[in-house]
Design an enzyme around this catalytic site. Structure first.
Site, PDB file in Angstrom:
ATOM      1  CG  HIS A   1      -3.707  -3.280   3.788  1.00  0.00           C
ATOM      2  ND1 HIS A   1      -2.722  -2.690   4.254  1.00  0.00           N
ATOM      3  CD2 HIS A   1      -4.516  -2.214   3.557  1.00  0.00           C
ATOM      4  CE1 HIS A   1      -2.293  -1.700   3.929  1.00  0.00           C
ATOM      5  NE2 HIS A   1      -3.652  -1.737   3.205  1.00  0.00           N
TER       6      HIS A   1
ATOM      7  CB  CYS B   1      -0.989  -0.200   1.044  1.00  0.00           C
ATOM      8  SG  CYS B   1      -2.393   1.205   0.891  1.00  0.00           S
TER       9      CYS B   1
END
Length: 492
Positions: free
Chosen positions: A435, A336
């Protein structure tokens, strides 16, 4: 089964263990044949999770839902505050961002009823679907200066007609004052909601506290429903990242050394829980340049403020250490915000994150990122590289990442819906927006494969491990809490 009144675990303060105790009761009620679900009206955390509908809630409620074996939903945490600085939070209502506010703006009375109506409606919907609701308060129940604007503690309990158990942490000291003071600061109507006290994190021989239990009951006029001992052998996800820098601070011999860069605005630190528990790995969180350069694998985590953290990495020398470690053979992976940091540049022309409009990245991947206002939240299924194994994860990010001019796309992951994610440069350098990618055993094996000569232990089954931990937690709490009294309280 008979309908039980909701149970709220409220606290004498923050970090007394409410979240974990709530997870324990979710699993206990499930074991006893009920269909429980968690609820926290308002949560403040950087650690969040995407629901199956692609909406955002606090990770703690996702963990509690997992303990209850139900899909998480925004009704379990309708209001989430994600700090982006010491004074500003992103406000997420029913899973979607609705703007940034300072603490002063957020706690104004104006507009408060709208938020109160929203969290009450979320609870009502949940109450119609599950039995019982395990509610969690926030911070202390006796912040009397905020009584009129409180959405999450006793006003929420009153709306829900919940039985409130006051949780106190005896390990920090002053348990008599914190319990008695918390209850005495309540008004008469609020005190009627308190049905019991639970003493948490007790160390030593519980028999020595028997007189203390009697004293508390006489002082406060409510029963002590249990004294739960401190434990070290049960591993449940933590809600806050405050303890990360105390974990495994130095590299170790005889295992694969994995350094997670300790960003100031680090988010979704639970991405690394599986690796923390893997016996083949020594994982440590650090922003020490020497320790970074000792790692076999460097993981750059997510961030709530990518540009601010990138600026800090350049200022404190960690950026240069990551680059040197990679040149010396270390694997570098970004997740991310960490993926964005690995690129040639991160741009924020619309000031989505703050005043910094552009910073050069680490230059490890030929990508460029532009911050954009719309947040992407979704659960995903994907295959990485040429692996036939279907993996699972979730996305929570702002910004679009593309190859720099003249570079072709080198995709890391193929998503089940046909989209592509991430960038794969070579075996030692790659990044992704997903994630939870490290919760997938197949991806862990891919990550550790180049270091096979260091590995002697067997692969680690994280899902089975988590199930075992929820059951151990439930057994631990059940054995030290008067469950007959809890059920009596919830049926009255």
């Amino acid at each position: 089964m008979k309908k039980l009144s909701p149970l709220m675990l409220a606290g004498t303060g923050s970090d007394v263990g409410k979240s974990v105790i709530a997870a324990a009761f979710c699993r206990i009620f499930l074991q006893d044949g009920y269909q429980p679900a968690p609820f926290k009206a308002q949560n403040m955390a950087l650690n969040s999770y995407a629901t199956p509908e692609g909406l955002e809630i606090g990770r703690a409620q996702a963990v509690q839902a997992e303990a209850a074996k139900v899909d998480c939903h925004t009704d379990m945490n309708p209001l989430l505050l994600k700090p982006s600085s010491d004074q500003i939070c992103q406000v997420i209502l029913n899973g979607k961002p609705v703007g940034n506010q300072s603490a002063y703006q957020y706690f104004r009375k104006e507009g408060r009823q709208e938020l109160r109506d929203a969290v009450n409606a979320a609870f009502d919907r949940l109450q119609n679907r599950f039995n019982p609701i395990v509610m969690e308060g926030a911070g202390s129940i006796s912040e009397i200066n905020l009584r009129d604007v409180d959405l999450v503690n006793l006003p929420m309990a009153a709306h829900a007609k919940a039985s409130v158990i006051l949780v106190a942490d005896i390990d920090r000291g002053g348990v008599f004052a914190s319990v008695y003071g918390s209850i005495m600061l309540l008004n008469e109507e609020e005190r009627k909601l308190i049905k019991g006290v639970l003493i948490n994190k007790f160390r030593g021989d519980i028999r020595l506290f028997e007189s203390g239990v009697t004293m508390l009951e006489e002082l406060c006029g409510v029963p002590v429903v249990g004294v739960v001992p401190y434990y070290k052998d049960i591993h449940i996800e933590e809600e806050d990242s405050v303890m990360l820098e105390t974990k495994n601070l130095q590299a170790s011999h005889g295992k694969v050394n994995v350094a997670v860069i300790l960003l100031r605005h680090l988010s979704n630190f639970t991405d690394f829980n599986a690796l923390e528990r893997d016996p083949r790995v020594h994982l440590y969180y650090t922003n020490n340049t020497d320790e970074v350069e000792k790692a076999d694998i460097i993981l750059i985590p997510g961030s709530k403020n990518t540009l601010s953290d990138l600026y800090e990495l350049r200022r404190n020398g960690v950026a240069q250490s990551i680059i040197r470690a990679h040149k010396s053979g270390a694997t570098v992976m970004g997740i991310c915000g960490g993926y964005q940091i690995m690129g040639e540049e991160v741009c924020d022309p619309d000031h989505v994150e703050g005043d910094i409009e552009r910073l050069p990245g680490l230059g490890l991947l030929p990508i460029t990122t532009k911050m954009q206002g719309e947040k992407i939240t979704r659960q995903v299924k994907f295959n990485f590289l040429n692996s036939p194994v279907m993996c699972e994860g979730y996305e929570i990010h702002m910004g679009t990442t593309l190859p720099v001019h003249g570079q072709s796309l080198s995709t890391m992951n193929k998503l089940q819906d046909g989209r592509e994610d991430g960038y794969y440069k070579d075996r030692t350098c790659f990044g992704t927006y997903i994630h939870g990618i490290l919760d997938n055993g197949a991806f862990i094996e891919f990550l550790l494969e180049p270091f096979a000569d260091k590995i002697t232990d067997e692969p680690f089954d994280f899902k089975a491990f988590k199930e075992e931990q929820y059951n151990k937690l439930a057994d631990h709490v059940r054995s030290h809490v008067n469950m007959d009294l809890i059920y009596q309280i919830m049926k009255d």
